[in-house]
Design a protein around this motif. Structure first.
Motif, mmCIF file in Angstrom:
data_model
loop_
_atom_site.group_PDB
_atom_site.id
_atom_site.type_symbol
_atom_site.label_atom_id
_atom_site.label_comp_id
_atom_site.label_asym_id
_atom_site.label_seq_id
_atom_site.Cartn_x
_atom_site.Cartn_y
_atom_site.Cartn_z
ATOM 1 N N THR A 152 13.395 80.570 -61.804
ATOM 2 C CA THR A 152 13.335 79.144 -61.464
ATOM 3 C C THR A 152 14.284 78.350 -62.352
ATOM 4 O OG1 THR A 152 11.441 78.888 -62.958
ATOM 5 C CG2 THR A 152 10.969 79.203 -60.599
ATOM 6 N N ALA A 153 14.920 77.351 -61.761
ATOM 7 C CA ALA A 153 15.864 76.504 -62.490
ATOM 8 C C ALA A 153 15.780 75.082 -61.961
ATOM 9 C CB ALA A 153 17.300 77.037 -62.333
ATOM 10 N N ILE A 154 16.112 74.132 -62.800
ATOM 11 C CA ILE A 154 16.274 72.748 -62.354
ATOM 12 C C ILE A 154 17.661 72.277 -62.773
ATOM 13 C CG2 ILE A 154 13.807 72.211 -62.523
ATOM 14 C CD1 ILE A 154 14.612 70.508 -65.045
ATOM 15 N N GLU A 155 18.175 71.307 -62.053
ATOM 16 C CA GLU A 155 19.483 70.744 -62.394
ATOM 17 C C GLU A 155 19.307 69.352 -62.976
ATOM 18 O OE1 GLU A 155 23.425 71.548 -60.799
ATOM 19 O OE2 GLU A 155 23.077 69.754 -59.584
ATOM 20 N N ILE A 156 20.050 69.092 -64.036
ATOM 21 C CA ILE A 156 20.069 67.779 -64.671
ATOM 22 C C ILE A 156 21.367 67.084 -64.263
ATOM 23 C CG2 ILE A 156 20.027 66.540 -66.855
ATOM 24 C CD1 ILE A 156 17.453 68.108 -66.200
ATOM 25 N N ASP A 157 21.229 65.940 -63.603
ATOM 26 C CA ASP A 157 22.391 65.204 -63.095
ATOM 27 C C ASP A 157 22.091 63.719 -63.177
ATOM 28 O OD1 ASP A 157 24.642 64.281 -61.864
ATOM 29 O OD2 ASP A 157 24.234 65.165 -59.905
ATOM 30 N N GLY A 158 22.503 63.084 -64.282
ATOM 31 C CA GLY A 158 22.231 61.664 -64.459
ATOM 32 C C GLY A 158 20.738 61.390 -64.482
ATOM 33 N N ALA A 159 20.297 60.451 -63.641
ATOM 34 C CA ALA A 159 18.868 60.164 -63.497
ATOM 35 C C ALA A 159 18.249 61.005 -62.396
ATOM 36 C CB ALA A 159 18.651 58.677 -63.204
ATOM 37 N N GLY A 160 19.076 61.798 -61.713
ATOM 38 C CA GLY A 160 18.625 62.625 -60.601
ATOM 39 C C GLY A 160 19.686 62.685 -59.528
ATOM 40 N N GLY A 161 19.437 63.504 -58.505
ATOM 41 C CA GLY A 161 20.432 63.695 -57.453
ATOM 42 C C GLY A 161 20.591 62.503 -56.528
ATOM 43 N N HIS A 162 19.584 61.647 -56.447
ATOM 44 C CA HIS A 162 19.686 60.453 -55.606
ATOM 45 C C HIS A 162 20.518 59.413 -56.340
ATOM 46 C CE1 HIS A 162 18.776 57.061 -53.080
ATOM 47 N NE2 HIS A 162 17.917 57.748 -52.338
ATOM 48 N N PRO A 163 21.515 58.817 -55.693
ATOM 49 C CA PRO A 163 22.376 57.858 -56.399
ATOM 50 C C PRO A 163 21.648 56.615 -56.884
ATOM 51 C CG PRO A 163 22.856 57.898 -54.033
ATOM 52 C CD PRO A 163 21.976 59.072 -54.315
ATOM 53 N N ALA A 164 20.476 56.326 -56.317
ATOM 54 C CA ALA A 164 19.715 55.147 -56.741
ATOM 55 C C ALA A 164 18.569 55.503 -57.685
ATOM 56 C CB ALA A 164 19.172 54.416 -55.516
ATOM 57 N N ALA A 165 18.525 56.746 -58.166
ATOM 58 C CA ALA A 165 17.402 57.154 -59.015
ATOM 59 C C ALA A 165 17.289 56.292 -60.260
ATOM 60 C CB ALA A 165 17.554 58.627 -59.395
ATOM 61 N N TRP A 166 18.380 55.851 -60.795
ATOM 62 C CA TRP A 166 18.372 55.068 -62.032
ATOM 63 C C TRP A 166 17.709 53.705 -61.857
ATOM 64 C CZ3 TRP A 166 20.899 50.333 -62.823
ATOM 65 C CH2 TRP A 166 21.744 49.905 -61.774
ATOM 66 N N ARG A 167 17.558 53.256 -60.610
ATOM 67 C CA ARG A 167 17.008 51.923 -60.354
ATOM 68 C C ARG A 167 15.491 51.932 -60.214
ATOM 69 N NH1 ARG A 167 20.193 50.017 -55.214
ATOM 70 N NH2 ARG A 167 18.944 48.133 -55.553
ATOM 71 N N GLY A 168 14.861 53.096 -60.230
ATOM 72 C CA GLY A 168 13.413 53.169 -60.091
ATOM 73 C C GLY A 168 12.699 52.472 -61.239
ATOM 74 N N ARG A 227 17.163 70.791 -57.373
ATOM 75 C CA ARG A 227 17.943 69.623 -57.771
ATOM 76 C C ARG A 227 17.112 68.384 -57.451
ATOM 77 N NH1 ARG A 227 21.362 72.012 -54.139
ATOM 78 N NH2 ARG A 227 21.658 70.006 -53.075
ATOM 79 N N PRO A 228 16.347 67.871 -58.419
ATOM 80 C CA PRO A 228 15.418 66.769 -58.139
ATOM 81 C C PRO A 228 16.147 65.471 -57.822
ATOM 82 C CG PRO A 228 15.477 67.269 -60.472
ATOM 83 C CD PRO A 228 16.271 68.336 -59.803
ATOM 84 N N ALA A 229 15.618 64.745 -56.839
ATOM 85 C CA ALA A 229 16.194 63.444 -56.494
ATOM 86 C C ALA A 229 16.073 62.476 -57.655
ATOM 87 C CB ALA A 229 15.504 62.877 -55.253
ATOM 88 N N SER A 230 14.961 62.549 -58.390
ATOM 89 C CA SER A 230 14.739 61.700 -59.565
ATOM 90 C C SER A 230 14.145 62.541 -60.676
ATOM 91 C CB SER A 230 13.784 60.544 -59.229
ATOM 92 O OG SER A 230 13.331 59.893 -60.416
ATOM 93 N N LEU A 231 14.742 62.511 -61.858
ATOM 94 C CA LEU A 231 14.194 63.265 -62.983
ATOM 95 C C LEU A 231 12.818 62.750 -63.384
ATOM 96 C CD1 LEU A 231 17.241 63.816 -65.397
ATOM 97 C CD2 LEU A 231 16.475 65.228 -63.489
ATOM 98 N N GLU A 232 12.630 61.439 -63.338
ATOM 99 C CA GLU A 232 11.371 60.863 -63.792
ATOM 100 C C GLU A 232 10.252 60.988 -62.769
ATOM 101 O OE1 GLU A 232 11.141 58.564 -67.364
ATOM 102 O OE2 GLU A 232 11.447 60.707 -66.971
ATOM 103 N N VAL A 233 10.591 61.053 -61.478
ATOM 104 C CA VAL A 233 9.568 61.133 -60.442
ATOM 105 C C VAL A 233 9.316 62.577 -60.020
ATOM 106 C CG1 VAL A 233 8.930 60.461 -58.087
ATOM 107 C CG2 VAL A 233 10.077 58.818 -59.590
ATOM 108 N N ASP A 234 10.375 63.320 -59.751
ATOM 109 C CA ASP A 234 10.216 64.643 -59.140
ATOM 110 C C ASP A 234 9.987 65.765 -60.139
ATOM 111 O OD1 ASP A 234 10.619 63.911 -56.300
ATOM 112 O OD2 ASP A 234 12.584 63.289 -57.019
#
Length: 360
Positions: free
Chosen positions: A8-24, A308-315
């Motif tokens: 199992t692996a997860i990907e770290i990409d900014g705040a998440g894979g969704h471009p609006a993840a940082w706005r949550g 690849r989670p859409a949001s690191l904080e949510v998913d």
């Protein structure tokens, strides 16, 4: 015959894979650039027993769009920041080899392996864009086939350089004033069509011997390099069995992880709202269905899954607290392991140095 447990692996990409993840509302945007957001996600994943964290990166600057994060932390630096704050999870930053010096690339990966006590590796990537070429300013952009052909040489010379120090080359004998045994350090004298390296490496042999090399096979050109890797990331799930067969035709036998973008929410309306504006999401919905899909992919022959989670904080909390325990209950993955090298965690033997006994 028992089935091998999935990686199992997860990907770290900014705040998440969704471009609006940082706005949550749950996200502190400042934490993206301090590394705290990534660290929290990796620690959550590690506590759940996830095997690997990969870190997205590219030489090209993110798109300068007002409502998106247009900056990115260096993946290698971020992995090095997280290594001392974790104990078990493997750390694989993406490193683009097209415009970087192979000698320095391998030294950086070897250093990460030391910092992480044998949990280091890398995702080797290439670039054919004019933008990346302009950023570096050293060479013109090349076709994808040429960049991936060069990447194979970079992977190969990295392993030669990791082998250039034998395991017992360091003596540390203060009484005689000898720190190293020079007879156990070797020149590699490596030549390729685009570079030549004499060696040896400036970093002693890494704890794993060879840190884990991963390749993301998202183009036909990348497929040829897959045989050089220990780990292959296979984005998307379409025609999975055919693509698995293509990867395993070669002489190598890499572990293959299907790479999927996920947005986890049991409420269809809430999931659809969160997914608005996202692309490359392979699963939008609940945990049970994703676990079913992972079971189907395992039956198709994959060795693991990269989420690849859409949001690191949510998913990531949902992955750690619900999905991973569910996969464990279904015996698709093993128990949370003790601290170990990443190679041993993946069931891979530690290679010996090819230069033992050599006078080169």
């Amino acid at each position: 015959m028992s089935r091998r447990r999935l990686i199992t692996a997860i990907e770290i990409d900014g705040a998440g894979g969704h471009p609006a993840a940082w706005r949550g509302p749950e996200v502190d945007p400042a934490a993206i650039l301090t590394g705290e957001l990534a660290l929290r996600a990796v620690q959550r994943a590690e506590a759940a027993g996830v095997d690997i964290a990969t870190f997205a990166d590219a030489l090209e600057a993110p798109a300068d769009i007002a409502d998106r994060v247009s900056v990115r932390l260096d993946a290698l630096g971020l992995a090095a920041r997280i290594a001392p704050a974790t104990e078990r999870i493997g750390l694989l930053p993406t490193i683009t080899v097209t415009h970087t010096e192979p000698f320095h690339v391998q030294a950086s990966v070897a250093t990460l392996d030391y910092i992480s006590s044998g949990r280091g590796g890398w995702v080797a990537d290439v670039s054919s864009s004019e933008e990346a070429a302009a950023v570096i300013g050293r060479r013109e952009p090349a076709p994808a086939a040429d960049t991936w052909r060069e990447a194979r040489y970079v992977v190969d010379v990295s392993r030669h350089l990791w082998d250039s120090w034998e395991d017992d080359a360091i003596i540390r004998d203060a009484s005689t004033g000898r720190f190293i045994d020079r007879d156990r350090i070797h020149y590699v004298d490596y030549s390729s069509p685009t570079f030549n390296i004499k060696g040896p490496s400036i970093v002693p042999r890494p704890p794993q011997g060879h840190p884990i090399t991963a390749i993301r096979v998202n183009t036909p050109e990348a497929l040829e390099t897959a045989a050089e890797a220990e780990l292959v990331l296979l984005p998307g799930v379409g025609e999975l069995e055919e693509r698995l067969a293509a990867i395993r035709v070669g002489a190598g036998s890499p572990r293959v992880l299907v790479s999927v973008g996920v947005l986890l929410d049991e409420d269809p309306a809430a999931a659809a709202l969160r997914a608005d504006g996202a692309s490359h999401l392979d699963h939008i919905g609940g945990v049970e269905r994703l676990a079913d899909l992972i079971g189907e992919w395992a039956a198709a022959g994959v060795d693991g899954v990269q989420l690849r989670p859409a949001s690191l904080e949510v998913d990531v909390p949902v992955i750690a607290e619900r999905l991973i325990p569910l996969l464990r209950a279904r015996k698709l993955i093993g128990p949370v392991g003790r601290a170990a090298t990443l190679r041993s965690r993946l069931g891979l033997a530690r290679p010996g140095s090819r230069y033992v006994g050599s006078e080169r």
